[in-house]
Design a protein around this motif. Structure first.
Motif, PDB file in Angstrom:
ATOM      1  N   LEU A 182       0.831  -1.204   0.000  1.00  0.00           N
ATOM      2  CA  LEU A 182       0.000   0.000   0.000  1.00  0.00           C
ATOM      3  C   LEU A 182       0.869   1.260   0.000  1.00  0.00           C
ATOM      4  O   LEU A 182       1.842   1.357   0.750  1.00  0.00           O
ATOM      5  N   HIS A 183       0.527   2.202  -0.877  1.00  0.00           N
ATOM      6  CA  HIS A 183       1.180   3.509  -1.006  1.00  0.00           C
ATOM      7  C   HIS A 183       2.574   3.437  -1.632  1.00  0.00           C
ATOM      8  O   HIS A 183       3.289   4.449  -1.657  1.00  0.00           O
ATOM      9  N   SER A 184       2.994   2.283  -2.153  1.00  0.00           N
ATOM     10  CA  SER A 184       4.292   2.210  -2.817  1.00  0.00           C
ATOM     11  C   SER A 184       4.173   2.741  -4.244  1.00  0.00           C
ATOM     12  O   SER A 184       3.067   2.897  -4.780  1.00  0.00           O
ATOM     13  N   LYS A 185       5.317   2.995  -4.856  1.00  0.00           N
ATOM     14  CA  LYS A 185       5.346   3.416  -6.260  1.00  0.00           C
ATOM     15  C   LYS A 185       5.424   2.211  -7.198  1.00  0.00           C
ATOM     16  O   LYS A 185       5.598   2.378  -8.407  1.00  0.00           O
ATOM     17  N   THR A 186       5.290   1.022  -6.635  1.00  0.00           N
ATOM     18  CA  THR A 186       5.381  -0.208  -7.422  1.00  0.00           C
ATOM     19  C   THR A 186       4.165  -1.096  -7.161  1.00  0.00           C
ATOM     20  O   THR A 186       4.291  -2.171  -6.575  1.00  0.00           O
ATOM     21  N   PRO A 187       2.991  -0.643  -7.571  1.00  0.00           N
ATOM     22  CA  PRO A 187       1.788  -1.451  -7.355  1.00  0.00           C
ATOM     23  C   PRO A 187       1.756  -2.670  -8.271  1.00  0.00           C
ATOM     24  O   PRO A 187       2.659  -2.881  -9.085  1.00  0.00           O
ATOM     25  N   GLY A 188       0.711  -3.446  -8.154  1.00  0.00           N
ATOM     26  CA  GLY A 188       0.629  -4.705  -8.894  1.00  0.00           C
ATOM     27  C   GLY A 188       0.471  -4.547 -10.387  1.00  0.00           C
ATOM     28  O   GLY A 188       0.730  -5.482 -11.150  1.00  0.00           O
ATOM     29  N   HIS A 189       0.019  -3.386 -10.842  1.00  0.00           N
ATOM     30  CA  HIS A 189      -0.028  -3.053 -12.262  1.00  0.00           C
ATOM     31  C   HIS A 189       0.526  -1.645 -12.430  1.00  0.00           C
ATOM     32  O   HIS A 189       0.420  -0.824 -11.519  1.00  0.00           O
ATOM     33  N   PRO A 190       1.127  -1.328 -13.575  1.00  0.00           N
ATOM     34  CA  PRO A 190       1.707   0.000 -13.763  1.00  0.00           C
ATOM     35  C   PRO A 190       0.652   1.100 -13.677  1.00  0.00           C
ATOM     36  O   PRO A 190      -0.398   1.016 -14.320  1.00  0.00           O
TER      37      PRO A 190
END
Length: 368
Positions: A94-102
């Motif tokens: 959560l809140h990262s710049k690397t979510p599960g999809h771009p």
């Protein structure tokens, strides 16, 4: 830059493996299988500047098979974008710049949010069409301020969706020759071998759309490089069909559907490290490999060269340069912006069908 090498591709593989393993969620197989394709494109052909992801004349890259997001996160991190190793470690958190999809509103360097299969292909066609229209409107004499390519990676799922048929037919008709698609032809989906529900002849399909089509070994970087160089000289859009092995590098799971949408597991990660002769701890990239991947110097040189062209353009065509700058900043014309609220305030919508309501709204706005 040194010659493209196996260590560079394995850096993508192991960053993807380690991030998915830490998250206990994700799709490691596709990034592992597309590593050679990505290495050749991003390190040898893609014109971009990691220090300025919004440079107007950068090449566009779209990852239509967005479940393979660790591929583009690895590429952004390795080539010098503002995406730290800590963000790679926070994959799918959560809140990262690397979510599960771009997500293009979250991560600099992501051109468009992707996830629904086929949608990224449509976005790529739109970007290539925009390039063609802008080039036709703004380029003058030998001052070509709009001159870039659009590249897109896609998988079987993207080609199954109806939207890919529609947009690729349009791209062929319009001869969008600066559009290059890479088809990750690994024959695997999360449910198993796609041959049971997807067995059309993709090459003939795209030839019928009036595309140039080439087939290569998706793990042979020389073949990929040659095909890409040829595609960039074509007067048609191009499809490069790359035959790949999903999860390449994993000794026990490569080529199967179990590596599509789940972490490898601690034991298989260890075996993969041995198989690839990757002797480094999780998330560690040796400096020599980082140096080979770094694109900041090349990108700055390319952007500076374009800036010189644009400066000459602005001197010769000041009004066009001002208009181009406005559009690239995503700003409305000042005269339109001033009257837009008036149009919206005075507009009323009757009880009509949605399609008609849209037309009425556009008609009201267009008067200004």
């Amino acid at each position: 830059m040194s010659q493209l090498n196996e260590k560079m591709t394995n850096a993508i593989r192991m960053l993807s493996v380690d991030a998915v393993e830490k998250a206990k969620s994700g799709h490691p197989g596709a990034p592992m299988g597309m590593a050679e394709m990505a290495t050749v494109l991003w390190r040898k052909h893609l014109s971009h500047n990691p220090k300025n992801p919004d440079w107007a004349n950068r090449d566009r890259f779209v990852l239509s098979n967005g479940h393979a997001s660790m591929l583009i996160y690895s590429l952004l991190h390795l080539t010098g974008y503002d995406l730290s190793i800590d963000e790679i470690k926070n994959f799918r958190q959560l809140h990262s710049k690397t979510p599960g999809h771009p997500e293009n509103v979250i991560t600099k360097g992501i051109e468009t949010t992707t996830g629904p299969l086929g949608q990224g292909v449509a976005n790529a066609v739109g970007m290539a069409l925009a390039e063609k229209l802008l080039a036709n409107e703004f380029n003058k004499d030998n001052l070509n301020i709009v001159d870039h390519n659009t590249y897109c990676f896609l998988g079987d799922g993207c080609l199954m969706e109806g939207i890919s048929h529609e947009v690729c037919s349009l791209a062929g008709t319009l001869k969008l020759n600066k559009l290059v698609l890479f088809y990750d032809d690994n024959g695997i989906s999360i449910d198993g071998d796609v041959i049971h529900w997807f067995n059309e002849d993709v090459q003939k399909r795209f030839e019928a759309y009036h595309w140039d089509v080439q087939k290569v070994d998706g793990h042979n970087m020389q073949e990929i490089d040659t095909a890409l160089a040829k595609a960039k000289t074509s007067d048609k859009p191009s499809l490069i069909i790359c035959k790949t092995i999903i999860g390449k590098g994993s000794p026990n799971k490569a080529g199967g559907h179990s590596i599509h949408g789940a972490a490898l597991g601690e034991a298989e990660v260890a075996e993969t490290r041995k198989h690839l002769n990757w002797e480094h701890e999780p998330f560690v990239i040796p400096q020599d490999i980082r140096d080979d991947w770094d694109c900041t110097k090349d990108g700055t040189i390319k952007e500076n060269a374009w800036n010189e062209i644009f400066a000459n353009y602005a001197t010769s065509y000041p009004s066009e340069a001002k208009e181009f700058t406005r559009r690239m900043a995503n700003k409305l014309p000042s005269e339109f912006q001033a009257n837009l609220q008036k149009a919206l305030d005075s507009f009323t919508q009757g009880d009509v069908a949605t399609r008609k309501a849209s037309q009425n709204a556009l008609d009201a706005i267009s008067e200004y």
